[in-house]
Design an enzyme around this catalytic site. Structure first.
Site, PDB file in Angstrom:
ATOM      1  N   GLY A  13     -28.622 -46.376  45.742  1.00 49.75           N
ATOM      2  CA  GLY A  13     -27.836 -45.763  44.764  1.00 49.75           C
ATOM      3  C   GLY A  13     -27.881 -44.232  44.849  1.00 49.75           C
ATOM      4  O   GLY A  13     -29.131 -43.744  45.149  1.00 49.75           O
ATOM      5  N   ARG A  74     -25.859 -49.538  51.128  1.00 47.02           N
ATOM      6  CA  ARG A  74     -26.963 -50.706  51.332  1.00 47.02           C
ATOM      7  C   ARG A  74     -26.357 -51.708  52.427  1.00 47.02           C
ATOM      8  O   ARG A  74     -25.226 -51.829  52.566  1.00 47.02           O
ATOM      9  CB  ARG A  74     -26.839 -51.578  49.954  1.00 47.02           C
ATOM     10  CG  ARG A  74     -27.613 -50.814  48.713  1.00 47.02           C
ATOM     11  CD  ARG A  74     -27.734 -51.797  47.439  1.00 47.02           C
ATOM     12  NE  ARG A  74     -28.531 -51.061  46.446  1.00 47.02           N
ATOM     13  CZ  ARG A  74     -28.101 -50.317  45.637  1.00 47.02           C
ATOM     14  NH1 ARG A  74     -26.668 -50.116  45.603  1.00 47.02           N
ATOM     15  NH2 ARG A  74     -28.778 -49.661  44.797  1.00 47.02           N
ATOM     16  N   ASP A 105     -36.968 -48.226  46.094  1.00 47.02           N
ATOM     17  CA  ASP A 105     -37.788 -49.010  46.628  1.00 47.02           C
ATOM     18  C   ASP A 105     -37.169 -49.894  47.833  1.00 47.02           C
ATOM     19  O   ASP A 105     -38.002 -50.405  49.109  1.00 47.02           O
ATOM     20  CB  ASP A 105     -38.276 -50.314  45.782  1.00 47.02           C
ATOM     21  CG  ASP A 105     -39.332 -49.853  44.770  1.00 47.02           C
ATOM     22  OD1 ASP A 105     -40.062 -48.667  45.185  1.00 47.02           O
ATOM     23  OD2 ASP A 105     -39.559 -50.627  43.620  1.00 47.02           O
ATOM     24  N   THR A 127     -34.060 -42.007  42.606  1.00 39.65           N
ATOM     25  CA  THR A 127     -33.256 -42.941  41.813  1.00 39.65           C
ATOM     26  C   THR A 127     -33.539 -42.497  40.272  1.00 39.65           C
ATOM     27  O   THR A 127     -34.428 -42.139  39.888  1.00 39.65           O
ATOM     28  CB  THR A 127     -33.940 -44.278  41.842  1.00 39.65           C
ATOM     29  OG1 THR A 127     -33.400 -45.180  40.942  1.00 39.65           O
ATOM     30  CG2 THR A 127     -35.461 -44.086  41.864  1.00 39.65           C
ATOM     31  N   ASP A 129     -33.336 -44.373  37.874  1.00 44.85           N
ATOM     32  CA  ASP A 129     -34.006 -45.419  36.949  1.00 44.85           C
ATOM     33  C   ASP A 129     -35.443 -44.918  36.900  1.00 44.85           C
ATOM     34  O   ASP A 129     -36.291 -45.471  36.064  1.00 44.85           O
ATOM     35  CB  ASP A 129     -33.946 -46.840  37.905  1.00 44.85           C
ATOM     36  CG  ASP A 129     -32.723 -47.205  38.222  1.00 44.85           C
ATOM     37  OD1 ASP A 129     -31.636 -46.970  37.550  1.00 44.85           O
ATOM     38  OD2 ASP A 129     -32.492 -47.913  39.005  1.00 44.85           O
ATOM     39  N   ASP A 131     -38.150 -45.973  38.484  1.00 40.92           N
ATOM     40  CA  ASP A 131     -38.799 -47.014  38.365  1.00 40.92           C
ATOM     41  C   ASP A 131     -39.721 -47.148  39.765  1.00 40.92           C
ATOM     42  O   ASP A 131     -40.023 -48.245  40.100  1.00 40.92           O
ATOM     43  CB  ASP A 131     -38.026 -48.204  38.293  1.00 40.92           C
ATOM     44  CG  ASP A 131     -36.981 -48.351  39.490  1.00 40.92           C
ATOM     45  OD1 ASP A 131     -36.858 -47.467  40.213  1.00 40.92           O
ATOM     46  OD2 ASP A 131     -36.379 -49.373  39.695  1.00 40.92           O
ATOM     47  N   ARG A 173     -31.128 -50.470  35.894  1.00 41.87           N
ATOM     48  CA  ARG A 173     -31.465 -51.577  36.672  1.00 41.87           C
ATOM     49  C   ARG A 173     -32.263 -52.409  35.747  1.00 41.87           C
ATOM     50  O   ARG A 173     -31.875 -52.988  34.664  1.00 41.87           O
ATOM     51  CB  ARG A 173     -31.878 -51.353  37.864  1.00 41.87           C
ATOM     52  CG  ARG A 173     -31.597 -52.685  39.053  1.00 41.87           C
ATOM     53  CD  ARG A 173     -31.930 -52.108  40.314  1.00 41.87           C
ATOM     54  NE  ARG A 173     -33.194 -51.520  40.562  1.00 41.87           N
ATOM     55  CZ  ARG A 173     -33.778 -51.290  41.685  1.00 41.87           C
ATOM     56  NH1 ARG A 173     -33.199 -51.580  42.738  1.00 41.87           N
ATOM     57  NH2 ARG A 173     -35.006 -50.594  41.779  1.00 41.87           N
TER      58      ARG A 173
END
Length: 323
Positions: A13, A74, A105, A127, A129, A131, A173
């Site tokens: 992303g 991706r 990741d 990202t 996120d 995360d 996500r």
């Protein structure tokens, strides 16, 4: 280890700040007399040879641009051994001895696969996120959070005028870091995140009731997309207390926009450090932040780490909402 040509890619992303990061990689490489090449569309570009030379001029005026000038994708092909070998073959054919991979990741796992074939790799976390377990901060998070905060602040104005309940779904996500940060920043009535088991009566309904007892007539519920659907949350609120919430899904607007100063600076530092690591003979590393300092960690060690919502955020949210 002698570094002559560095390839840089963005994968997964997109995140605001990727362009400043690419710019920093290119200009740091040029500063040291090392050639730099852009790889379009992530690992697909490595497989298909979609690669072009970058220099100081080609990345001018990109520090303030959102998205990624290298595009991103991706790659299912790269998940196979055959695809990985094609990517390695491209690297060897073009003389790319090092790769800087910018993403999350999945991007890091791809870089680790390349390293097993002898390609030098350094990864940079990017990202919205936030995360990635081995780093406190990832590029794009600050811009995405500020975008969501601005949208919710505007939404609050009209919702308060009509004395309504708002249920706002933010991205992330399977992680709730963005939702928790945004929820605290906008003074949400309740925040639902996947890291915390949801007791709907306590975590939502009672908080709305408590807000009403305190004299409020507008209620803001922030939901992480990985925790629940905003529409489902709104329906459950209506069933429980006969409120008619309005649902807003912020969606991909959170990925766009001009990167904030924080994202520009952090992206620039991380891009610079990635090149410096390669020139110092280090490989298979992730650039990361820890307690405000920039450092690096082995990819295997970094991917094995776990990350959770900070307890202080849970405690602060409870204090601010009265439960």
């Amino acid at each position: 280890m002698s570094v002559k040509r560095i390839g840089v890619l963005t994968s997964g992303g997109d995140a605001p700040g990727m362009n400043p990061c690419v710019r920093a990689v290119v200009r740091t490489a040029a500063y040291h007399g090392v050639e730099c090449y852009g790889i379009r569309r992530g690992y697909n570009g490595l497989i298909n040879g979609d690669i072009f030379k970058l220099d100081e001029k080609s990345v001018s005026h990109t520090i303030n641009r959102g998205g990624t000038i290298l595009y991103t994708a991706r790659s299912k092909d790269f998940m196979t051994e055959e695809g990985q070998k094609k990517a390695v073959s491209t690297c060897k054919f073009l003389g790319l001895d090092s790769i800087v991979a910018i993403g999350g990741d999945g991007t890091f796992q791809g870089a680790r696969a390349l390293s097993k074939y002898g390609i030098n790799v350094v990864c940079i976390p990017a990202t919205i996120d936030n995360d990635i377990s081995c780093t406190n901060y990832s590029i794009g998070f600050d811009t995405a959070a500020n975008t969501a905060i601005e949208c919710i602040d505007k939404l609050r104005d009209t919702m308060q005028s009509h004395e309504r309940c708002s249920v706002v779904e933010v991205m992330g996500r399977n992680a709730g870091f963005l939702a928790m940060y945004v929820g605290l920043a906008v003074g949400a009535t309740a925040v639902l995140v996947p890291e915390k088991d949801i007791d709907f009566e306590h975590d939502v309904i009672e908080k709305i009731r408590q807000a009403r007892f305190n004299g409020f007539s507008h209620y803001m519920i922030v939901v992480a997309e990985g925790a629940a659907s905003a529409s489902d949350v709104a329906a459950k609120i209506k069933d429980a207390i006969d409120l008619d919430p309005r649902v807003t899904v912020l969606g991909h607007i959170q990925r766009g926009g001009v990167p904030t100063g924080r994202d520009r600076i952090n992206a620039t530092k991380m891009g610079y450090l990635a090149v410096e690591l390669l020139l110092a003979g280090k490989t298979n590393r992730i650039v990361c932040t820890n307690a405000g300092s920039f450092t690096d960690i082995d990819i295997d060690e970094g991917l094995a780490k776990k990350k959770s919502i900070q307890q202080i955020e849970v405690d602060v949210l409870a204090a601010m909402t009265g439960l």
